[in-house]
Scaffold this motif. Structure first.
Motif, mmCIF file in Angstrom:
data_model
loop_
_atom_site.group_PDB
_atom_site.id
_atom_site.type_symbol
_atom_site.label_atom_id
_atom_site.label_comp_id
_atom_site.label_asym_id
_atom_site.label_seq_id
_atom_site.Cartn_x
_atom_site.Cartn_y
_atom_site.Cartn_z
ATOM 1 N N LEU A 1 0.861 -1.182 0.000
ATOM 2 C CA LEU A 1 0.000 0.000 0.000
ATOM 3 C C LEU A 1 0.899 1.234 0.000
ATOM 4 C CD1 LEU A 1 -2.645 -0.821 2.753
ATOM 5 C CD2 LEU A 1 -3.193 -0.126 0.421
ATOM 6 N N LEU A 2 0.509 2.240 -0.763
ATOM 7 C CA LEU A 2 1.254 3.497 -0.814
ATOM 8 C C LEU A 2 0.377 4.589 -0.225
ATOM 9 C CD1 LEU A 2 2.818 3.190 -4.371
ATOM 10 C CD2 LEU A 2 3.732 2.425 -2.180
ATOM 11 N N VAL A 3 0.779 5.108 0.931
ATOM 12 C CA VAL A 3 -0.038 6.072 1.668
ATOM 13 C C VAL A 3 0.750 7.360 1.847
ATOM 14 C CG1 VAL A 3 -1.396 6.524 3.737
ATOM 15 C CG2 VAL A 3 -1.159 4.171 2.893
ATOM 16 N N ALA A 4 0.190 8.465 1.365
ATOM 17 C CA ALA A 4 0.826 9.775 1.472
ATOM 18 C C ALA A 4 0.438 10.450 2.782
ATOM 19 C CB ALA A 4 0.405 10.647 0.294
ATOM 20 N N ILE A 5 1.391 11.173 3.367
ATOM 21 C CA ILE A 5 1.134 11.999 4.552
ATOM 22 C C ILE A 5 1.612 13.405 4.231
ATOM 23 C CG2 ILE A 5 1.568 12.354 7.004
ATOM 24 C CD1 ILE A 5 2.214 9.366 7.213
ATOM 25 N N ASP B 1 4.324 -4.359 3.515
ATOM 26 C CA ASP B 1 2.871 -4.193 3.496
ATOM 27 C C ASP B 1 2.464 -2.760 3.158
ATOM 28 O OD1 ASP B 1 2.417 -6.845 4.154
ATOM 29 O OD2 ASP B 1 2.310 -6.443 6.316
ATOM 30 N N VAL B 2 3.188 -1.770 3.736
ATOM 31 C CA VAL B 2 2.845 -0.360 3.549
ATOM 32 C C VAL B 2 4.112 0.454 3.370
ATOM 33 C CG1 VAL B 2 1.651 1.663 4.507
ATOM 34 C CG2 VAL B 2 0.867 -0.626 5.131
ATOM 35 N N VAL B 3 4.057 1.422 2.459
ATOM 36 C CA VAL B 3 5.096 2.443 2.377
ATOM 37 C C VAL B 3 4.408 3.782 2.606
ATOM 38 C CG1 VAL B 3 6.830 3.590 0.949
ATOM 39 C CG2 VAL B 3 6.551 1.099 0.830
ATOM 40 N N TRP B 4 4.850 4.482 3.653
ATOM 41 C CA TRP B 4 4.351 5.810 3.998
ATOM 42 C C TRP B 4 5.251 6.826 3.306
ATOM 43 C CZ3 TRP B 4 -0.017 5.201 6.769
ATOM 44 C CH2 TRP B 4 -0.171 4.021 7.516
ATOM 45 N N SER C 1 6.748 -2.126 7.162
ATOM 46 C CA SER C 1 6.501 -0.894 6.429
ATOM 47 C C SER C 1 7.766 -0.049 6.416
ATOM 48 C CB SER C 1 5.330 -0.110 7.028
ATOM 49 O OG SER C 1 5.667 0.429 8.290
ATOM 50 N N ALA C 2 7.746 0.977 5.576
ATOM 51 C CA ALA C 2 8.880 1.887 5.455
ATOM 52 C C ALA C 2 8.348 3.293 5.244
ATOM 53 C CB ALA C 2 9.772 1.481 4.277
ATOM 54 N N ARG D 1 5.192 7.112 13.914
ATOM 55 C CA ARG D 1 4.280 6.370 14.781
ATOM 56 C C ARG D 1 3.521 5.294 14.013
ATOM 57 N NH1 ARG D 1 2.155 11.650 18.153
ATOM 58 N NH2 ARG D 1 4.003 11.815 19.472
ATOM 59 N N LEU D 2 3.245 5.555 12.741
ATOM 60 C CA LEU D 2 2.503 4.587 11.930
ATOM 61 C C LEU D 2 3.390 3.466 11.402
ATOM 62 C CD1 LEU D 2 0.273 7.050 9.878
ATOM 63 C CD2 LEU D 2 -0.517 5.417 11.599
ATOM 64 N N ARG D 3 4.683 3.727 11.328
ATOM 65 C CA ARG D 3 5.594 2.745 10.756
ATOM 66 C C ARG D 3 5.605 1.472 11.601
ATOM 67 N NH1 ARG D 3 11.843 3.715 8.883
ATOM 68 N NH2 ARG D 3 12.135 1.643 7.984
#
Length: 199
Positions: free
Chosen positions: A17-21, A99-102, A41-42, A35-37
């Motif tokens: 998943l690619l999630v932008a902040i 699983d996720v890249v922030w 994830s990275a 905190r979400l990492r």
């Protein structure tokens, strides 16, 4: 809301998943990303892509060298041109199989990048508090004040044009007086959840 509940999307087959902040300087983007990492994830910081390149004109570099490989399920090992030119060691590295890249940084939620993102978070902050955080982090020298003035000269027109808060899947409070545990909970604006594709 618990931090673990921020993204409830299923991982796409074969890629993270690619999630932008996104948010303005000092809003709390890096803190939220940390905190979400989790263990699978990275975090990619757009400041690293933009380093000695441009304040906001880095979308093409991010797409070509970070987002496209991640969409293919590949690892990322990218040395931006400015890193090479200025002999900065290391690289922007993201392992395969996560699983996720922030992806955090001011300007990540923009029209040209939205098609590459699965979800996005806008961190809304209090401008006075953000200024205090930036001074605490970066100092208040004459050189720093010149840097901030140059940044704002580009940031404000960019924000007015892109309006990333309107594209965000979720809006969270970077500064709030509401009671919550900042280590495990965030405060979100009503009416934006559940998280879905940005747009």
């Amino acid at each position: 809301m618990k931090l673990s509940e921020v993204v409830r999307l299923r991982k796409p087959a074969g890629r993270p998943l690619l999630v932008a902040i996104d948010g303005r300087g000092g809003a709390g983007k890096s803190t939220l990303a940390a905190r979400l990492r989790g263990p699978k994830s990275a975090v990619v910081h757009t400041d690293d892509v933009a380093w000695n390149h441009a304040y906001f004109d880095w979308g093409g570099l991010l797409v070509e060298h970070v987002l496209k490989p991640l969409h293919r399920g590949e690892e990322v090992e990218f040395r931006p041109p400015a890193w090479v030119e200025h002999d900065r060691p290391g690289a922007i590295s993201v392992a395969a199989g996560l699983d996720v890249v922030w992806i955090e940084g001011t300007g990540i939620i923009r029209a040209e990048l939205v098609p590459w993102l699965d979800a996005s978070i806008w961190v809304q902050g209090d401008l006075d508090e953000q200024e205090r955080r930036l001074v605490a982090r970066d100092g208040d020298s004459a050189e720093q004040r010149r840097h901030v003035a140059a940044w704002l000269a580009e940031e404000l027109p960019f924000m007015l044009r892109e309006q990333p808060w309107r594209k965000a899947s979720v809006i969270v409070a970077g500064t709030t007086g509401l009671p919550h545990d900042p280590e495990s909970e965030i405060v979100i604006a009503p009416g934006r959840f559940p998280v879905g594709p940005a747009g």
